[in-house]
Each structure stands twice: as structure tokens, then as C-alpha cells.
Scaffold this active site. Structure first.
Site, mmCIF file in Angstrom:
data_model
loop_
_atom_site.group_PDB
_atom_site.id
_atom_site.type_symbol
_atom_site.label_atom_id
_atom_site.label_comp_id
_atom_site.label_asym_id
_atom_site.label_seq_id
_atom_site.Cartn_x
_atom_site.Cartn_y
_atom_site.Cartn_z
ATOM 1 N N HIS A 10 7.682 -13.705 -40.955
ATOM 2 C CA HIS A 10 8.793 -14.470 -41.517
ATOM 3 C C HIS A 10 8.590 -15.958 -41.202
ATOM 4 O O HIS A 10 7.795 -16.315 -40.327
ATOM 5 C CB HIS A 10 10.121 -13.952 -40.960
ATOM 6 C CG HIS A 10 10.509 -12.638 -41.565
ATOM 7 N ND1 HIS A 10 11.232 -11.672 -40.906
ATOM 8 C CD2 HIS A 10 10.229 -12.129 -42.804
ATOM 9 C CE1 HIS A 10 11.401 -10.630 -41.717
ATOM 10 N NE2 HIS A 10 10.806 -10.883 -42.860
ATOM 11 N N GLY A 37 2.206 -13.109 -49.448
ATOM 12 C CA GLY A 37 1.668 -14.336 -50.024
ATOM 13 C C GLY A 37 1.671 -15.564 -49.141
ATOM 14 O O GLY A 37 0.624 -16.187 -48.915
ATOM 15 N N THR A 38 2.832 -15.931 -48.622
ATOM 16 C CA THR A 38 2.895 -17.182 -47.873
ATOM 17 C C THR A 38 2.222 -17.039 -46.513
ATOM 18 O O THR A 38 1.490 -17.925 -46.072
ATOM 19 C CB THR A 38 4.358 -17.638 -47.716
ATOM 20 O OG1 THR A 38 5.044 -17.399 -48.945
ATOM 21 C CG2 THR A 38 4.443 -19.108 -47.381
ATOM 22 N N SER A 55 4.577 -12.682 -52.392
ATOM 23 C CA SER A 55 5.399 -13.142 -51.280
ATOM 24 C C SER A 55 6.407 -12.040 -50.919
ATOM 25 O O SER A 55 6.827 -11.259 -51.787
ATOM 26 C CB SER A 55 6.126 -14.419 -51.690
ATOM 27 O OG SER A 55 6.884 -14.893 -50.610
ATOM 28 N N GLY A 56 6.788 -11.999 -49.646
ATOM 29 C CA GLY A 56 7.687 -10.932 -49.181
ATOM 30 C C GLY A 56 8.934 -10.765 -50.045
ATOM 31 O O GLY A 56 9.204 -9.669 -50.553
ATOM 32 N N ASP A 61 6.267 -7.073 -49.262
ATOM 33 C CA ASP A 61 6.441 -6.020 -48.239
ATOM 34 C C ASP A 61 6.340 -4.645 -48.902
ATOM 35 O O ASP A 61 5.755 -3.712 -48.339
ATOM 36 C CB ASP A 61 7.815 -6.130 -47.566
ATOM 37 C CG ASP A 61 8.043 -7.469 -46.907
ATOM 38 O OD1 ASP A 61 8.081 -7.538 -45.677
ATOM 39 O OD2 ASP A 61 8.195 -8.453 -47.650
ATOM 40 N N ASP A 81 11.527 -12.467 -37.918
ATOM 41 C CA ASP A 81 12.378 -13.482 -37.295
ATOM 42 C C ASP A 81 13.691 -12.810 -36.919
ATOM 43 O O ASP A 81 14.498 -12.497 -37.800
ATOM 44 C CB ASP A 81 12.607 -14.627 -38.285
ATOM 45 C CG ASP A 81 13.415 -15.752 -37.660
ATOM 46 O OD1 ASP A 81 13.941 -15.564 -36.543
ATOM 47 O OD2 ASP A 81 13.524 -16.814 -38.288
ATOM 48 N N HIS A 88 15.640 -9.647 -48.945
ATOM 49 C CA HIS A 88 14.841 -8.442 -49.191
ATOM 50 C C HIS A 88 14.825 -7.510 -47.975
ATOM 51 O O HIS A 88 13.865 -6.773 -47.769
ATOM 52 C CB HIS A 88 13.422 -8.825 -49.619
ATOM 53 C CG HIS A 88 12.664 -9.618 -48.592
ATOM 54 N ND1 HIS A 88 13.064 -10.849 -48.137
ATOM 55 C CD2 HIS A 88 11.521 -9.342 -47.918
ATOM 56 C CE1 HIS A 88 12.191 -11.306 -47.235
ATOM 57 N NE2 HIS A 88 11.253 -10.396 -47.084
ATOM 58 N N ASP A 91 13.566 -3.988 -48.394
ATOM 59 C CA ASP A 91 12.101 -3.827 -48.460
ATOM 60 C C ASP A 91 11.506 -3.785 -47.050
ATOM 61 O O ASP A 91 10.566 -3.043 -46.766
ATOM 62 C CB ASP A 91 11.449 -4.985 -49.220
ATOM 63 C CG ASP A 91 11.855 -5.063 -50.678
ATOM 64 O OD1 ASP A 91 12.862 -4.437 -51.040
ATOM 65 O OD2 ASP A 91 11.174 -5.750 -51.449
ATOM 66 N N ARG A 97 10.048 2.134 -42.343
ATOM 67 C CA ARG A 97 10.245 3.580 -42.511
ATOM 68 C C ARG A 97 8.945 4.262 -42.928
ATOM 69 O O ARG A 97 8.583 5.331 -42.414
ATOM 70 C CB ARG A 97 11.339 3.833 -43.550
ATOM 71 C CG ARG A 97 11.586 5.293 -43.796
ATOM 72 C CD ARG A 97 12.711 5.560 -44.784
ATOM 73 N NE ARG A 97 12.733 6.995 -45.056
ATOM 74 C CZ ARG A 97 11.978 7.587 -45.962
ATOM 75 N NH1 ARG A 97 11.149 6.889 -46.715
ATOM 76 N NH2 ARG A 97 12.033 8.891 -46.127
HETATM 77 O O1 LIG Z 1 9.205 -12.197 -46.210
HETATM 78 C C1 LIG Z 1 8.241 -11.785 -45.637
HETATM 79 C C2 LIG Z 1 8.275 -10.493 -44.955
HETATM 80 O O2 LIG Z 1 9.479 -9.802 -45.083
HETATM 81 C C3 LIG Z 1 6.995 -12.563 -45.596
HETATM 82 O O3 LIG Z 1 6.653 -13.018 -46.862
HETATM 83 P P1 LIG Z 1 5.760 -14.318 -47.028
HETATM 84 O O4 LIG Z 1 4.536 -14.125 -46.220
HETATM 85 O O5 LIG Z 1 5.450 -14.421 -48.484
HETATM 86 O O6 LIG Z 1 6.601 -15.466 -46.517
#
Ligand SMILES: O=C(CO)COP(=O)(O)O
Length: 126
Positions: A10, A37-38, A55-56, A61, A81, A88, A91, A97
Site C-alpha cells: 500500500h 502496478g504501482t 494497480s491494486g 490484488d 498500511d 478495494h 479484493d 482468503r
Molecule cells: O492497492 C494495493 C494493494 O491492495 C497496491 O496496489 P498498487 O501497487 O498498484 O499501489
């Protein structure tokens, strides 16, 4: 056969993920790395090749969870975090899980992450 490690962090944990990857670069060089992605864009700063998923919040995810369910991921390092709120969240829960369902190693902090990296990769190098 190369192991596949998924990396996810995060926003508040991305610097910690980059530091973690640098600390384990000698072992991670021997793995296929995939990432949301990020996170993956940050990890690429280390020079390691990273396959980027979405990206998450956009489904990354979920993509990694699907690969885990298919037996295509050997370990997941997911620095969440604990102070953040995420649209999300379903997800994120689903990914955790699926790891429990299919017995896929999942680390949510650097100490456990090190154990996973060392356990999966240490015997691959001489
Ligand atoms: O949101 C995330 C995991 O839940 C991480 O996604 P990114 O790596 O794209 O920021």
C-alpha cells in the site's frame, strides 16, 4: 524451476517494500517477480525485472489472487498500511482468503517476508 514471488504494498508502505527488495536483491534475482502496478513500478527502481499486474484498486490484488488459486505463485509479500482505508478492501480480503485456502505463503511484514524469501530461494543459489 524458478519460483514466482508476488510483491504488493500500500502507498504508505512502498518505501519499505523498496528497501525490503534491496535487502533481498541477491536472492530475488533468482525469482520471477510479479507485482501490482504501482508497487511494481517502484520495485523496478532496484533494477530487477518485474511483471506488472493492474494497480491494486483496479484489480491487481484480484489478478494475483487468481494466480495463487491456480498454483502459479509460490509466495506473496503484502505490506498493508494498517492506518489506511481502501475502496478495494474486498479484493484484499479475497487475496488473503485464497492464500489460506490454497496454503500459499503470505507475509504481511518484513520479518515474515524475509523468512519466505529465504525459505523459498536460499537453496536455489550456491
Ligand atoms: O492497492 C494495493 C494493494 O491492495 C497496491 O496496489 P498498487 O501497487 O498498484 O499501489
Amino acid at each position: 524451476m524458478k519460483k514466482t514471488i508476488a510483491l504488493i504494498a500500500h502507498d504508505g508502505k512502498k518505501p519499505e517494500m523498496v528497501a525490503f527488495v534491496k535487502d533481498h536483491q541477491d536472492l530475488l534475482e533468482h525469482a520471477n517477480i510479479i507485482a501490482t502496478g504501482t508497487t511494481g513500478s517502484y520495485v523496478r527502481q532496484t533494477g530487477l525485472p518485474v511483471e506488472l499486474k493492474l494497480s491494486g484498486p483496479m484489480g491487481g490484488d484480484a489478478q494475483i489472487a487468481a494466480l495463487a488459486a491456480e498454483g502459479k505463485v509460490d509466495g506473496i509479500i503484502f505490506f498493508r498500511d494498517p492506518l489506511g482505508k481502501h475502496a478495494h478492501e474486498p479484493d484484499i480480503q479475497m487475496l488473503m482468503r485464497v492464500c489460506d485456502l490454497y496454503n500459499v505463503p503470505l507475509a504481511t511484514n518484513p520479518a515474515t517476508g524475509s523468512l519466505i524469501i529465504e525459505g523459498l530461494l536460499e537453496d536455489l543459489i550456491d
